[in-house]
Design an enzyme around this catalytic site. Structure first.
Site, PDB file in Angstrom:
ATOM      1  N   HIS A 201       6.687   5.848  -7.837  1.00  0.00           N
ATOM      2  CA  HIS A 201       5.353   6.279  -7.389  1.00  0.00           C
ATOM      3  C   HIS A 201       4.404   6.503  -8.565  1.00  0.00           C
ATOM      4  O   HIS A 201       3.187   6.476  -8.403  1.00  0.00           O
ATOM      5  CB  HIS A 201       5.466   7.493  -6.464  1.00  0.00           C
ATOM      6  CG  HIS A 201       5.956   7.092  -5.112  1.00  0.00           C
ATOM      7  ND1 HIS A 201       7.276   7.158  -4.757  1.00  0.00           N
ATOM      8  CD2 HIS A 201       5.312   6.539  -4.052  1.00  0.00           C
ATOM      9  CE1 HIS A 201       7.415   6.691  -3.528  1.00  0.00           C
ATOM     10  NE2 HIS A 201       6.235   6.308  -3.074  1.00  0.00           N
ATOM     11  N   ARG A 308      -0.803   7.588   1.730  1.00  0.00           N
ATOM     12  CA  ARG A 308       0.380   8.357   1.321  1.00  0.00           C
ATOM     13  C   ARG A 308      -0.017   9.841   1.209  1.00  0.00           C
ATOM     14  O   ARG A 308      -0.442  10.280   0.145  1.00  0.00           O
ATOM     15  CB  ARG A 308       0.888   7.871  -0.037  1.00  0.00           C
ATOM     16  CG  ARG A 308       1.560   6.503  -0.029  1.00  0.00           C
ATOM     17  CD  ARG A 308       2.075   6.169  -1.423  1.00  0.00           C
ATOM     18  NE  ARG A 308       3.001   5.061  -1.428  1.00  0.00           N
ATOM     19  CZ  ARG A 308       2.685   3.799  -1.725  1.00  0.00           C
ATOM     20  NH1 ARG A 308       1.437   3.485  -2.022  1.00  0.00           N
ATOM     21  NH2 ARG A 308       3.608   2.860  -1.726  1.00  0.00           N
ATOM     22  N   ARG A 344       0.257   8.039   6.950  1.00  0.00           N
ATOM     23  CA  ARG A 344       1.714   8.171   6.947  1.00  0.00           C
ATOM     24  C   ARG A 344       2.057   9.650   6.857  1.00  0.00           C
ATOM     25  O   ARG A 344       1.514  10.365   5.999  1.00  0.00           O
ATOM     26  CB  ARG A 344       2.322   7.436   5.747  1.00  0.00           C
ATOM     27  CG  ARG A 344       3.821   7.729   5.660  1.00  0.00           C
ATOM     28  CD  ARG A 344       4.502   6.935   4.618  1.00  0.00           C
ATOM     29  NE  ARG A 344       4.266   7.472   3.294  1.00  0.00           N
ATOM     30  CZ  ARG A 344       4.730   6.894   2.188  1.00  0.00           C
ATOM     31  NH1 ARG A 344       5.385   5.762   2.269  1.00  0.00           N
ATOM     32  NH2 ARG A 344       4.525   7.431   1.014  1.00  0.00           N
ATOM     33  N   GLU A 443      12.058   0.817   6.422  1.00  0.00           N
ATOM     34  CA  GLU A 443      12.368   0.783   4.992  1.00  0.00           C
ATOM     35  C   GLU A 443      13.825   1.136   4.712  1.00  0.00           C
ATOM     36  O   GLU A 443      14.228   1.303   3.573  1.00  0.00           O
ATOM     37  CB  GLU A 443      11.404   1.676   4.199  1.00  0.00           C
ATOM     38  CG  GLU A 443      11.107   3.009   4.809  1.00  0.00           C
ATOM     39  CD  GLU A 443      10.004   3.780   4.068  1.00  0.00           C
ATOM     40  OE1 GLU A 443       9.488   3.306   3.053  1.00  0.00           O
ATOM     41  OE2 GLU A 443       9.686   4.881   4.525  1.00  0.00           O
ATOM     42  N   ASN A 466       9.403  -1.462  -0.744  1.00  0.00           N
ATOM     43  CA  ASN A 466       9.850  -0.757  -1.962  1.00  0.00           C
ATOM     44  C   ASN A 466      11.174  -0.060  -1.705  1.00  0.00           C
ATOM     45  O   ASN A 466      12.120  -0.158  -2.494  1.00  0.00           O
ATOM     46  CB  ASN A 466       8.828   0.297  -2.395  1.00  0.00           C
ATOM     47  CG  ASN A 466       7.461  -0.291  -2.596  1.00  0.00           C
ATOM     48  OD1 ASN A 466       7.333  -1.494  -2.788  1.00  0.00           O
ATOM     49  ND2 ASN A 466       6.436   0.532  -2.542  1.00  0.00           N
ATOM     50  N   ASP A 467      11.234   0.631  -0.574  1.00  0.00           N
ATOM     51  CA  ASP A 467      12.479   1.318  -0.240  1.00  0.00           C
ATOM     52  C   ASP A 467      13.481   0.373   0.387  1.00  0.00           C
ATOM     53  O   ASP A 467      14.680   0.500   0.157  1.00  0.00           O
ATOM     54  CB  ASP A 467      12.193   2.496   0.704  1.00  0.00           C
ATOM     55  CG  ASP A 467      11.704   3.707  -0.077  1.00  0.00           C
ATOM     56  OD1 ASP A 467      12.318   4.014  -1.108  1.00  0.00           O
ATOM     57  OD2 ASP A 467      10.700   4.309   0.319  1.00  0.00           O
ATOM     58  N   ARG A 477      15.086   2.650  -7.286  1.00  0.00           N
ATOM     59  CA  ARG A 477      13.795   2.016  -7.603  1.00  0.00           C
ATOM     60  C   ARG A 477      13.114   2.595  -8.825  1.00  0.00           C
ATOM     61  O   ARG A 477      12.127   2.039  -9.302  1.00  0.00           O
ATOM     62  CB  ARG A 477      12.857   2.059  -6.380  1.00  0.00           C
ATOM     63  CG  ARG A 477      12.443   3.443  -5.986  1.00  0.00           C
ATOM     64  CD  ARG A 477      11.738   3.445  -4.637  1.00  0.00           C
ATOM     65  NE  ARG A 477      10.288   3.419  -4.767  1.00  0.00           N
ATOM     66  CZ  ARG A 477       9.454   3.625  -3.756  1.00  0.00           C
ATOM     67  NH1 ARG A 477       9.929   3.838  -2.540  1.00  0.00           N
ATOM     68  NH2 ARG A 477       8.164   3.601  -3.939  1.00  0.00           N
ATOM     69  N   CYS A 514       3.687  -3.005   3.833  1.00  0.00           N
ATOM     70  CA  CYS A 514       2.839  -2.161   2.979  1.00  0.00           C
ATOM     71  C   CYS A 514       3.526  -1.817   1.661  1.00  0.00           C
ATOM     72  O   CYS A 514       2.998  -1.034   0.875  1.00  0.00           O
ATOM     73  CB  CYS A 514       2.423  -0.883   3.711  1.00  0.00           C
ATOM     74  SG  CYS A 514       3.816   0.158   4.123  1.00  0.00           S
TER      75      CYS A 514
HETATM   76  C1  PEP Z   1       7.693   1.441   0.589  1.00  0.00           C
HETATM   77  O1  PEP Z   1       8.764   2.049   0.517  1.00  0.00           O
HETATM   78  O2  PEP Z   1       7.606   0.201   0.484  1.00  0.00           O
HETATM   79  C2  PEP Z   1       6.440   2.177   0.807  1.00  0.00           C
HETATM   80  C3  PEP Z   1       5.310   1.555   1.028  1.00  0.00           C
HETATM   81  O3  PEP Z   1       6.471   3.543   0.693  1.00  0.00           O
HETATM   82  P1  PEP Z   1       6.628   4.315  -0.696  1.00  0.00           P
HETATM   83  O4  PEP Z   1       6.442   3.313  -1.805  1.00  0.00           O
HETATM   84  O5  PEP Z   1       5.616   5.373  -0.719  1.00  0.00           O
HETATM   85  O6  PEP Z   1       8.034   4.827  -0.624  1.00  0.00           O
HETATM   86 MG    MG Z   2       8.891   4.095   1.157  1.00  0.00          MG
END
Ligand code: PEP
Ligand code: MG
Length: 593
Positions: A201, A308, A344, A443, A466-467, A477, A514
């Protein structure tokens, strides 16, 4: 890489993980949350005289500082109180100490601040053991003075973002997402860190704020000193320490070329993201801070696909209450109008913690008490947010989604709390959105694999790649050591995305992406080919992604996806994506590589 032949070639080029594009040149400021941090750094024999000069300069500066303090104390409190500083001045001029530092420096060949720290430690230890009271007390003077000498050697070190008072490149072992959110863009022109990866993040925040950043160097804090000039190339993921003038000139030229391309891309602002054969994709923006919403129209995004909200909760001293949240969500929704805002619900945990909540540290925070799990276990916090979203949604185009859903029962439990909130608001006579779209983030692999069971209970899916990648491939990550294993083009990821798309289609609900995959110009054709309806990304990526889409044909995207789903090494699939990008939008490939 080589430097300009007319000047001493002293530049060093080092490679990290580029996480936020752009180029910046500036002087290093070391950011050390726990005060001055001395890192041991080997120096070659030819650099020893330079280290000795640095040491002598630090001694002179320290002597001046002590004399100045002594002068102020004398005028404020009289001679008697200023004599303590005579003892300090004696330490700065202590021949034994100075010679011991220089001798050890020559022998061990490490940077002079780490040698000074070492010698001072031994000196203090020795003094504290002697019988004589007077000499034992001298240990305190030595500690004070050597601390000052080391501080002068290390150069400017700051502990908090608001202490940065002049433009710089910030260097740290790591920055937390909230440190990054607090960066003053006028002061921090770029940042570089030992730890980190592209979907942390911290990295996401850097891209949102358009601060060039390179992370994951492992030991950059040991390679630069405060005040040294560095060039940060966030697109290529390199840092050049002491760049030559030739290098700076090359970069200035390239920056001009890129500026021209970006200006041309900005003309796409009001044009749709539509392929040459008429397939339209919705493009929305991801935002972390409410103020970002002001940039989304300028970049050509339609609404917010991911807000977020946890960044509202990262303040050390204060958690936003229901009224404050209502005000923020309503303000952001008004700025988005007539397009929609997808809020979210709280995704605390993982790499984002609220010190105000004082949750106990966990061994595996990404697998722990995060997001919906934390919210379901803390209904008073969750309900305050749900009530705020419902209130802000009254008369506004607001949607909501739950993060980190792993199974249908979590969706049902969250929805029943939402229903409870509606009932309470109705009873209290407070206006709220009676019906609005409620979606889930996909995710976690278990959610992707059961998307067909979840779909009938929700209004949309938003895939958090991402997750999804971290949980599917078992790759943390934020860990730079395994960053090379974090592969969006792994067949497992593509199959899961495809499965979610099919589940969405069967239920006639839209499927968005996303995660950061949506912002990658190389991967966009693949996502479109897999059948994704909407892409949501940080605002600066929107013009590039639009340009890519407008140069593609949906047929070639589908062919690419079909081939990728058949399997093959992730590198091979990525190469096919790159080939297509090179054919259709070569200037974008140039811009990102
Ligand atoms: C993701 O996990 O792809 C996502 C958009 O949420 P974050 O990156 O905030 O975990
Ligand atoms: Mg996520």
């Amino acid at each position: 890489m080589s430097g300009n032949s007319t000047e001493p070639v002293d530049e060093i080029v080092i490679r990290g993980i580029g996480v936020s594009p752009g180029v910046a040149v500036g002087e290093v400021t070391i950011f050390a949350q726990n005060g001055v941090s001395v890192v041991e750094r080997p120096v070659t024999a030819d650099k020893i005289p330079l280290e000795i000069i640095r040491f002598e300069e630090a001694l002179i500066k320290t002597r001046h500082q002590i004399a100045e303090i002594q002068r102020k104390v004398t005028s404020a409190l009289g001679d008697e109180h200023a004599t303590i500083f005579d003892a300090h001045l004696l330490v700065v001029d202590d021949r034994y100490f100075i010679e011991e530092v220089i001798r050890t420096l020559r022998e061990r060949q490490f940077n002079v601040e780490s040698i000074t720290q070492d010698v001072a430690r031994r000196y203090i230890e020795m003094l504290s053991k002697v019988e004589d009271d007077y000499l034992r007390e001298r240990a305190v003077d030595v500690r004070d003075v050597t601390r000052r000498i080391i501080k002068n050697l290390v150069g400017e070190t700051v502990e908090r973002m608001d202490q940065i008072e002049r433009p710089c490149v910030a260097v740290a072992t790591d920055f937390s997402p909230s440190d990054t959110a607090a960066m003053n863009r006028d002061m921090v022109h770029a940042f570089i860190t030992d730890f980190g990866s592209s979907t942390s993040h911290t990295a996401i925040m850097a891209r949102a704020l358009e601060v060039p950043a390179v992370v994951g160097f492992r030991n950059i804090t040991a390679q630069v000193v405060s005040g040294e000039t560095v060039l940060v190339d966030g697109s290529k993921g390199i840092v050049i320490i002491r760049p030559t003038s030739g290098r700076l000139l090359d970069y200035a030229r390239k920056a001009e070329e890129q500026k021209t391309i970006l200006c041309e891309l900005n003309t796409l602002k009001d044009k749709p993201a539509e392929t040459k054969d008429g397939h339209r994709i919705s493009i929305a923006a991801n935002i972390e801070l409410p103020a970002e919403v002001d940039h989304i129209a300028r970049c050509g995004a339609k609404g917010v696909g991911l807000f977020r909200t946890e960044f509202l909760f990262l303040d050390e001293h204060h958690l936003p209450d229901e009224d404050e949240q209502t005000e923020v969500y309503a303000r952001v929704a008004d700025r988005c109008a007539p397009d929609q805002l997808i809020i979210r619900t709280l995704d605390l945990g993982g790499d984002k913690f609220s010190s105000a909540l004082k949750t106990a540290p966990e061994m595996n925070p990404f697998l722990g008490w995060r997001a919906i799990r934390f919210c379901l276990a803390n209904p008073q916090i969750f309900k305050a947010q749900l009530r705020a979203i419902l209130r802000a949604g009254a008369g506004r185009k607001v949607s909501m989604m739950y993060p980190m859903i792993s199974c249908l029962s979590e969706v049902l439990e969250a929805n029943s709390i939402l229903a409870e909130c509606r009932k309470e608001l109705a009873e209290e006579g407070i206006p709220y959105a009676n019906k609005f779209p409620v979606g889930v983030m996909i995710e976690i692999p278990s959610a992707a694999l059961t998307a067909d069971l979840i779909a009938p209970h929700v209004d949309f899916f938003s895939i958090g790649t991402n997750d999804l990648i971290q949980y599917t491939l078992a790759v943390d990550r934020v860990n730079q050591n395994v960053a090379h294993l974090y592969q969006p083009t792994h067949t497992a990821i593509l199959k899961l995305i495809h499965q979610v798309v099919r589940a969405g289609r069967a239920q006639r609900i839209p499927v968005a992406v996303c995660g950061e995959m949506a912002a990658s110009p190389e991967l966009v054709p693949l996502l479109i080919g897999l059948g994704v309806d909407e892409l949501s990304m940080s605002p600066p990526s929107v013009p590039m992604v639009k340009e890519v889409i407008r140069n593609l044909r949906i047929s070639e995207c589908r062919a690419l996806a079909k081939e990728a789903l058949r399997g093959g090494p992730p590198e091979g699939i990525l190469a096919r994506c790159r080939d297509l990008l090179k054919k259709r939008a070569p200037e974008i490939l140039e811009l990102i590589s």
